[in-house]
Design a protein around this motif. Structure first.
Motif, mmCIF file in Angstrom:
data_model
loop_
_atom_site.group_PDB
_atom_site.id
_atom_site.type_symbol
_atom_site.label_atom_id
_atom_site.label_comp_id
_atom_site.label_asym_id
_atom_site.label_seq_id
_atom_site.Cartn_x
_atom_site.Cartn_y
_atom_site.Cartn_z
ATOM 1 N N ALA A 215 0.836 -1.202 0.000
ATOM 2 C CA ALA A 215 0.000 0.000 0.000
ATOM 3 C C ALA A 215 0.870 1.252 0.000
ATOM 4 O O ALA A 215 1.915 1.306 0.664
ATOM 5 N N TRP A 216 0.408 2.264 -0.743
ATOM 6 C CA TRP A 216 1.148 3.527 -0.771
ATOM 7 C C TRP A 216 1.274 4.102 0.640
ATOM 8 O O TRP A 216 2.310 4.665 0.999
ATOM 9 N N SER A 217 0.206 3.984 1.413
ATOM 10 C CA SER A 217 0.216 4.581 2.755
ATOM 11 C C SER A 217 1.322 3.991 3.620
ATOM 12 O O SER A 217 1.958 4.708 4.407
ATOM 13 N N LYS A 218 1.563 2.685 3.470
ATOM 14 C CA LYS A 218 2.626 2.066 4.260
ATOM 15 C C LYS A 218 4.001 2.475 3.759
ATOM 16 O O LYS A 218 4.933 2.670 4.560
ATOM 17 N N LEU A 219 4.147 2.615 2.453
ATOM 18 C CA LEU A 219 5.430 3.078 1.918
ATOM 19 C C LEU A 219 5.758 4.479 2.409
ATOM 20 O O LEU A 219 6.903 4.797 2.731
#
Length: 420
Positions: A215-219
């Protein structure tokens, strides 16, 4: 496993190389023609800056989109889509004479060209085992500087003898020829009739790594992601400035005509090639002799950053060739710095997350390039001098290294558990 006798994979690499060459040729036709078209059609510097801004905006967004798209449709269809889109945009330049109109052609050019690197990486992953993959990437990536060298040699001759529109038409025709060759030849190794069983076994000699969705949010919660994005944000604008404005600089500063752009630009991009190899070699040499990755990468980046500092004086030197030397040294520094910065996702993030981080870095660099284009356009419109632009370029790499060091002082890899 010993290397097989088959060489189909290297034909694929040659196709990738020529695609990168053509992408840079098509990207640089307009900057090469800029001094002539500006005088003919009355373009303003801020209008030309808008061209650069819209190109980089479309490029940055599409870089992220194409990375995900190619994961779904594969390298063959993905690269064909990218080349078709950019060729349509490239040839469409012939229908416009204003900077506002040129933007309409520049956007599809940027969208298509954004797929070049993600598609080439996907094809390389399909056709080369790890032991040859870096070599294959190095070969096709060298096409960028070859394209930058060829453009000032061939485009002015076409424009002078057949008109500036033919420069877009003939270079666009080359990409059509490449597209036909790509669709006719490229298949996955398992589906290619010319691949021997021996070569196929060599290509598939590495264990298959499972891919994972991230997920982008985790990156974006990882310091390592922000270190890479910050570095790209600070240094990419300098390279974009070189690509878009160097012909204009030599015309404005030294009265170099379109037919004479070749020698200075060739010298600059040859120095850039040397810097790219030397920067990567230097950090690898330090690490091979026992330095930590943290020390090896940052030492090499510091040395490359110092190479860019003298460009601050490029407008004050006594002759054009002194300026070529200073700009070429800065370009060499940029490429060497980039070679080490581009290694950061692979150094600090899991392989299955590195590609997404590369996409975010491309977007970040494009945003920085947009801001730099606006700054350059305003400076040239009001002051008519490249000195402030070169001063910014001279400081960008030292600042980038400082920011990277503050974000990841120990170069600690991200915890894979925090990305899943």
């Amino acid at each position: 496993m010993p290397k097989p006798s088959g060489n189909v994979r290297w034909i694929v690499c040659a196709l990738l190389f020529f695609a990168v060459v053509l992408s840079y040729v098509d990207r640089l036709v307009l900057p090469t023609l800029k001094p002539d078209l500006q005088g003919r059609y009355g373009w303003t510097e801020t209008g030309y800056a808008d061209l650069a801004i819209w190109f980089q905006a479309a490029y940055g967004i599409s870089y992220v989109v194409f990375g995900r798209l190619i994961d779904k449709v594969g390298a063959r269809i993905g690269y064909a889509m990218a080349v078709a889109i950019w060729t349509i945009g490239h040839v469409a330049h012939i229908f416009f004479t204003s900077t506002g109109g040129m933007i309409l052609a520049r956007i599809p050019l940027a969208i298509g060209e954004a797929g070049t690197f993600p598609a080439a990486i996907a094809a390389t992953n399909e056709w080369f085992p790890k032991r040859e993959r870096a070599l294959a990437i190095g070969i096709f990536n060298a096409g960028s500087n070859i394209g930058a060298i060829l453009t000032p040699l061939i485009v002015p001759i076409i424009a002078v003898t057949m008109g500036w529109r033919m420069a877009f038409i003939l270079t666009g025709l080359l990409t059509v020829i490449w597209l036909v060759a790509w669709l006719a030849f490229y298949r996955k190794p398992q589906e290619h009739k010319r691949v021997s069983a021996e070569e196929l076994a060599f290509i598939e000699s590495d264990p298959v790594e499972p891919t994972r969705a991230v997920a982008w949010s985790k990156l974006l919660r990882q310091r390592q992601t922000w270190a890479y994005m910050a570095g790209r944000f600070l240094i990419d604008p300098v390279w974009w400035t070189f690509l878009f404005w160097l012909p204009d600089f030599f015309n404005r500063q030294y009265g170099v005509t379109m037919l004479a752009f070749g020698p200075p630009l060739i010298a600059i991009y040859l120095l850039a090639d040397v810097g790219s190899v030397a920067g990567g070699w230097f950090s690898s040499r330090l690490i091979g002799r026992g330095a930590s990755i943290n020390r090896g990468r940052k030492t090499a980046m510091f040395a490359c950053a110092l190479c860019a500092v003298p460009i601050a004086f490029a407008t004050e030197v006594p002759s054009m060739w002194w300026a070529v030397l200073l700009i070429g040294l800065a370009c060499a520094g940029h490429q060497g710095f980039s070679a080490n910065l581009y290694a950061l996702p692979g150094d600090l993030l899991p392989r299955w997350a590195a590609g997404s981080v590369v996409g975010l870095g491309g977007l970040s660099g494009a945003i920085g390039g947009m801001l730099m284009a606006r700054f350059a356009g305003n400076i040239l419109e009001t002051l008519g001098s490249y000195q402030p632009i070169f001063i910014v370029a001279s400081c960008a790499y030292l600042l980038a290294l400082l920011v990277i060091h503050l974000i990841v002082p120990r170069y600690t890899p991200a915890d894979p558990a925090r990305l899943t």
